[in-house]
Each structure stands twice: as C-alpha cells, then as structure tokens.
Enzyme design. Structure first.
Site, PDB file in Angstrom:
ATOM      1  N   ASP A   1     -25.880   2.675  18.358  1.00  0.00           N
ATOM      2  CA  ASP A   1     -25.197   4.009  19.512  1.00  0.00           C
ATOM      3  C   ASP A   1     -26.294   4.931  20.059  1.00  0.00           C
ATOM      4  O   ASP A   1     -26.478   5.486  19.435  1.00  0.00           O
ATOM      5  CB  ASP A   1     -24.148   4.737  18.929  1.00  0.00           C
ATOM      6  CG  ASP A   1     -23.900   5.995  19.715  1.00  0.00           C
ATOM      7  OD1 ASP A   1     -24.487   5.880  21.059  1.00  0.00           O
ATOM      8  OD2 ASP A   1     -22.848   6.628  19.870  1.00  0.00           O
TER       9      ASP A   1
ATOM     10  N   ASN B   1     -27.112   6.906  21.926  1.00  0.00           N
ATOM     11  CA  ASN B   1     -26.807   9.116  21.302  1.00  0.00           C
ATOM     12  C   ASN B   1     -28.115   9.545  22.066  1.00  0.00           C
ATOM     13  O   ASN B   1     -29.017   9.952  22.375  1.00  0.00           O
ATOM     14  CB  ASN B   1     -26.539   9.549  20.712  1.00  0.00           C
ATOM     15  CG  ASN B   1     -25.078  10.116  20.483  1.00  0.00           C
ATOM     16  OD1 ASN B   1     -25.290  10.504  20.730  1.00  0.00           O
ATOM     17  ND2 ASN B   1     -24.753   9.353  19.143  1.00  0.00           N
TER      18      ASN B   1
ATOM     19  N   ALA C   1     -29.372  -5.613  17.821  1.00  0.00           N
ATOM     20  CA  ALA C   1     -27.714  -5.111  17.343  1.00  0.00           C
ATOM     21  C   ALA C   1     -26.883  -6.428  17.623  1.00  0.00           C
ATOM     22  O   ALA C   1     -27.291  -6.772  18.374  1.00  0.00           O
ATOM     23  CB  ALA C   1     -27.610  -4.060  18.065  1.00  0.00           C
TER      24      ALA C   1
ATOM     25  N   GLU D   1     -24.221   6.484  29.459  1.00  0.00           N
ATOM     26  CA  GLU D   1     -25.902   6.209  29.362  1.00  0.00           C
ATOM     27  C   GLU D   1     -25.952   4.725  30.415  1.00  0.00           C
ATOM     28  O   GLU D   1     -26.516   4.306  30.223  1.00  0.00           O
ATOM     29  CB  GLU D   1     -25.685   5.245  27.414  1.00  0.00           C
ATOM     30  CG  GLU D   1     -26.104   7.010  27.102  1.00  0.00           C
ATOM     31  CD  GLU D   1     -25.346   7.015  25.024  1.00  0.00           C
ATOM     32  OE1 GLU D   1     -25.779   8.160  24.355  1.00  0.00           O
ATOM     33  OE2 GLU D   1     -23.944   6.355  24.657  1.00  0.00           O
TER      34      GLU D   1
ATOM     35  N   GLY E   1     -18.739  15.149  19.351  1.00  0.00           N
ATOM     36  CA  GLY E   1     -18.384  14.257  17.771  1.00  0.00           C
ATOM     37  C   GLY E   1     -17.089  13.241  18.155  1.00  0.00           C
ATOM     38  O   GLY E   1     -17.049  12.258  17.103  1.00  0.00           O
ATOM     39  N   ALA E   2     -16.747  13.282  18.892  1.00  0.00           N
ATOM     40  CA  ALA E   2     -15.247  12.033  19.457  1.00  0.00           C
ATOM     41  C   ALA E   2     -16.611  10.806  19.604  1.00  0.00           C
ATOM     42  O   ALA E   2     -15.644   9.683  18.805  1.00  0.00           O
ATOM     43  CB  ALA E   2     -15.128  12.904  20.559  1.00  0.00           C
ATOM     44  N   GLY E   3     -17.670  10.889  20.780  1.00  0.00           N
ATOM     45  CA  GLY E   3     -18.212   9.142  20.476  1.00  0.00           C
ATOM     46  C   GLY E   3     -18.426   8.724  18.312  1.00  0.00           C
ATOM     47  O   GLY E   3     -18.132   7.848  18.615  1.00  0.00           O
ATOM     48  N   ASP E   4     -18.576   9.722  17.584  1.00  0.00           N
ATOM     49  CA  ASP E   4     -19.022   9.237  16.633  1.00  0.00           C
ATOM     50  C   ASP E   4     -17.974   9.333  15.475  1.00  0.00           C
ATOM     51  O   ASP E   4     -18.407   8.181  14.695  1.00  0.00           O
ATOM     52  CB  ASP E   4     -19.987  10.287  16.161  1.00  0.00           C
ATOM     53  CG  ASP E   4     -20.942  11.112  16.722  1.00  0.00           C
ATOM     54  OD1 ASP E   4     -22.067  10.321  16.860  1.00  0.00           O
ATOM     55  OD2 ASP E   4     -21.293  12.566  17.231  1.00  0.00           O
TER      56      ASP E   4
HETATM   57  P1  ATP Z   1     -20.183  11.709  21.760  1.00  0.00           P
HETATM   58  O1  ATP Z   1     -19.778  13.712  22.916  1.00  0.00           O
HETATM   59  O2  ATP Z   1     -19.797  12.121  20.520  1.00  0.00           O
HETATM   60  O3  ATP Z   1     -21.383  12.046  22.270  1.00  0.00           O
HETATM   61  P2  ATP Z   1     -18.800  10.424  23.319  1.00  0.00           P
HETATM   62  O4  ATP Z   1     -19.422  10.097  25.020  1.00  0.00           O
HETATM   63  O5  ATP Z   1     -20.096   8.985  23.046  1.00  0.00           O
HETATM   64  O6  ATP Z   1     -19.053  11.529  22.888  1.00  0.00           O
HETATM   65  P3  ATP Z   1     -16.987   9.783  24.449  1.00  0.00           P
HETATM   66  O7  ATP Z   1     -16.685   8.713  25.631  1.00  0.00           O
HETATM   67  O8  ATP Z   1     -16.492  11.445  24.654  1.00  0.00           O
HETATM   68  O9  ATP Z   1     -18.157   9.534  24.238  1.00  0.00           O
HETATM   69  O10 ATP Z   1     -15.451   9.732  23.480  1.00  0.00           O
HETATM   70  C1  ATP Z   1     -15.268   8.605  22.765  1.00  0.00           C
HETATM   71  C2  ATP Z   1     -13.864   8.133  22.316  1.00  0.00           C
HETATM   72  O11 ATP Z   1     -12.743   9.522  22.407  1.00  0.00           O
HETATM   73  C3  ATP Z   1     -13.397   7.973  23.406  1.00  0.00           C
HETATM   74  O12 ATP Z   1     -13.606   6.303  24.379  1.00  0.00           O
HETATM   75  C4  ATP Z   1     -12.072   8.037  23.426  1.00  0.00           C
HETATM   76  O13 ATP Z   1     -11.450   6.922  23.413  1.00  0.00           O
HETATM   77  C5  ATP Z   1     -11.943   9.183  23.312  1.00  0.00           C
HETATM   78  N1  ATP Z   1     -12.208  10.915  23.545  1.00  0.00           N
HETATM   79  C6  ATP Z   1     -12.738  11.283  23.573  1.00  0.00           C
HETATM   80  N2  ATP Z   1     -12.902  12.572  25.007  1.00  0.00           N
HETATM   81  C7  ATP Z   1     -10.998  12.635  24.032  1.00  0.00           C
HETATM   82  C8  ATP Z   1     -10.235  13.334  25.515  1.00  0.00           C
HETATM   83  N3  ATP Z   1     -10.396  14.779  25.674  1.00  0.00           N
HETATM   84  N4  ATP Z   1      -8.801  12.790  25.165  1.00  0.00           N
HETATM   85  C9  ATP Z   1      -9.035  11.720  24.967  1.00  0.00           C
HETATM   86  N5  ATP Z   1      -9.681  11.136  23.983  1.00  0.00           N
HETATM   87  C10 ATP Z   1     -10.683  11.257  24.435  1.00  0.00           C
END
Ligand code: ATP
Length: 329
Positions: free
Chosen positions: A164, A166, A189, A198, A254-257
């Site tokens: 990832d 990041n 990978a 990204e 942290g959503a992506g993690d």
């Molecule tokens: P990070 O902020 O950790 O770098 P990211 O940009 O890698 O995150 P996001 O796309 O923000 O990843 O979020 C990862 C997953 O979390 C998404 O694919 C989705 O399933 C869920 N998610 C993120 N934000 C939301 C939201 N506001 N509502 C519902 N689900 C969400």
C-alpha cells in the site's frame, strides 16, 4: 491463523484539538499514534489475527509508548528496534478546508529512517505468511536497504507480498522521484492497494483503464479504495466494485489501513479465495465495513474495529449473523 508481518514506520500524529484551523492557530494538539504499517498490524490483531510489526523507534518516551501500544494490542514487537540517537518520528496534521489532511513531519532524521538491514529480525520475516509494506520506508537509506532486504527474504520464504504505497508527497524530494520509487518495487507485490488519489497521482486519471495500466504479470489482486463509495477490484480474470456502508463519519484517518488489515486477514491462510469473484466480493465487503467503522471515531488506532462490530455492520445485528451461521451448518 497465519502470521501477517507489517514493515515500516510507526509515529505520533499531533492533531489539533480544534478542527479547521491552521497549525499556527491551533490552541493545542492531541497525540494520535499511527503510521500506516503499524495501523495495519493493529487492525489485524484487533480482528483476531496474528500480527507483528517491524520498524525502528527512538529510545525515548514516545518510542516506548508506541512499543507499548503494539503489545497492548497483541501485536508482536519482536521486530522493533530502538535507536539510541534519533527521536521517534512526529507529524503535525491539519485538516484543510476541503477535508483533506495535510502533514508536517519532524524527521531529521527520525529513528524509523535509521533501521539497517543488519537489524532485521530474519527469523520473524521468514515466519510471515503475508509481508506488508508501504513506500515511506523507501525514501532514505539505510531504511530503504532494510526494506528491500526484508521484502526479498519474505518472498524467498514463500510469503505473499502486500503493498500500500501510502503516498506522503512532502516527504519526497519531488513528485517525480516519489512516482519513480513507488513504481520501482511495483512488480514484486502480489497484492496492491491504492487510493483513488494515488491512482490519479500514478496514472493521471481515475478509471478502470488507468487502474488496469498498473497491472503487472505476477499481480494477483489490485484494489482501488474510493472513500465512502467503497472500492474497485481488479484480477487477471475479472473486475468490479464493492460499495461501502453508510456510517456517521467523523475522521477518516486509518480507514485504508483497517481495509487492508481486514483483507490480509481474510486471505492469510488461503489466498485462492480471491481467484473466485464471489469469494473476493465477500472478503471486500468485510474490508469496506472495517474501513467504514474506522471513520466513526477520532484517530486511527482507537477506531479500528473488533470482529463483532464488523459482523454487526455487515449482517445488520449480531443475532442476524448467528442465524446466518446456522444456515451454513
Ligand atoms: P487513509 O485515509 O487511511 O489513507 P485511504 O485513502 O487509503 O485511507 P479510503 O478510500 O479513505 O482509503 O478508505 C478505505 C475504505 O474504507 C474505503 O474503500 C471504504 O470502504 C471505507 N470508507 C472510507 N471512508 C468511508 C466513509 N466516509 N463511509 C463509509 N466507508 C468509508
């Protein structure tokens, strides 16, 4: 279950107590432990999986605090080293008016950048069923060599490699260099997850074609996360989208993690599940739910979900989930 080893940085984000203000205007800051690879390891453990973190911390109060957070969350710290000279990395985070986060890092150099190949816990790396990493550890030596060595040893020992990137642009000398170095380990990978931003940074666009331009011959799965919209998946044979869940979002950190942690735990024992589209969609449903739940609370680590929380979101209620299990017996 198998072991997920996550390699990279663990640091402390300092988050303003009041949102929507500049760093200069912030009246105070709260400590928010983080670092994407560390978050992934904790996400795995919170869901009941086996996880270890490899990285370097300062031999200071913040470093010891972070190591304590790993062990309190049942993440093995047997790959954690402490630097006697450099401090634990810090980042000051502000939320811009458009909702995007902006980072100001204190790394001159910080301990995470000073991990050497000699300091790697090779026994731990050889035990990994999945070896996960980002791109921040590629930015400077000696950490860069440690990263490349750890990847090589993990791969030779049969681990699935998960990447990832990041992207944290302010840490790179230039955008061009970031793109070049992020892509320099692309074809190693087995599983790659990028966010939509990204994807745009790497290819200039956000669509299926641009995602597929990132495909490489040995890749098993490419994921593009789309925030509240969920994610897109791409394999050799099929591609599609999985929606996320509607939640009350307060902080997306942290959503992506959480998404990655859930995904890796689902595939650590048998990744043939991702070769079949229905199985993969099921795995991604849980990953999206984990991401969604993580946005409902401030900070990354405190917000990472437990398994019952995820089951409740996916199946409506815990009792509905029990009924679902009974139908399988
Ligand atoms: P990070 O902020 O950790 O770098 P990211 O940009 O890698 O995150 P996001 O796309 O923000 O990843 O979020 C990862 C997953 O979390 C998404 O694919 C989705 O399933 C869920 N998610 C993120 N934000 C939301 C939201 N506001 N509502 C519902 N689900 C969400």
């Amino acid at each position: 279950t198998g072991l997920i080893v996550s390699f990279g940085e663990m640091l402390i984000d300092f988050v303003p107590t009041v949102s929507g203000v500049s760093l200069a205007e912030a009246p105070g800051f709260l400590k928010a432990p983080g670092g994407a690879p560390a978050n992934v390891a904790i996400a795995v453990a919170r869901l009941g999986g086996r996880a270890a973190f490899i990285g370097k911390l300062g031999d200071d109060e913040f470093g010891r605090m972070l190591a304590g957070i790993l062990t309190q969350n049942d993440v093995s710290d047997s790959g954690v080293m402490f630097d006697q000279g450099a401090r634990t990395a810090l980042a000051f985070v502000t939320l811009r008016a458009d909702g995007e986060r902006e980072f100001m890092f204190y790394r001159n150099p910080s301990a995470d950048m000073l991990l050497t190949p000699d300091e790697l816990n090779f026994d731990l790396i050889r035990c990994a069923n999945v070896f996960h990493y980002g791109s921040i550890s590629l930015i400077v030596e000696p950490c860069r060599s440690a990263h490349l060595k750890a990847m090589e040893v993990a791969k030779d020992a049969g681990a699935l490699l998960s990447y990832d990137p990041n992207l944290r642009l302010p840490l790179w000398p230039s955008a061009e260099e970031a793109r070049k170095q992020i892509m320099s380990i692309w074809d190693k990978a087995d599983v790659i997850k990028v966010s939509d931003e990204e994807l745009e940074f790497l290819t200039g666009r956000i669509d299926d074609e641009s995602a597929m331009s990132l495909w490489h011959d040995n890749l098993k799965l490419l994921l593009v996360t789309l925030g509240e919209k969920g994610c897109s998946y791409y394999t050799k044979n099929f591609h599609g989208e999985v929606p996320s869940y509607k939640v009350k979002t307060v902080d997306t950190t942290g959503a992506g993690d959480a998404f990655v942690g859930s995904l890796l735990l689902s595939i650590v024992d048998d990744y043939s599940i991702i070769e079949e589209e229905q199985g993969l969609k099921e795995v991604l449903k849980y990953a999206c739910a984990c991401g969604a739940i993580t946005t409902t609370k401030k900070g990354a680590i405190p917000a990472l979900p437990t398994r019952p929380q995820v089951l409740k979101l996916v199946h409506g209620s815990l009792s509905a989930w029990k009924d679902y299990i009974l139908t399988l017996l």
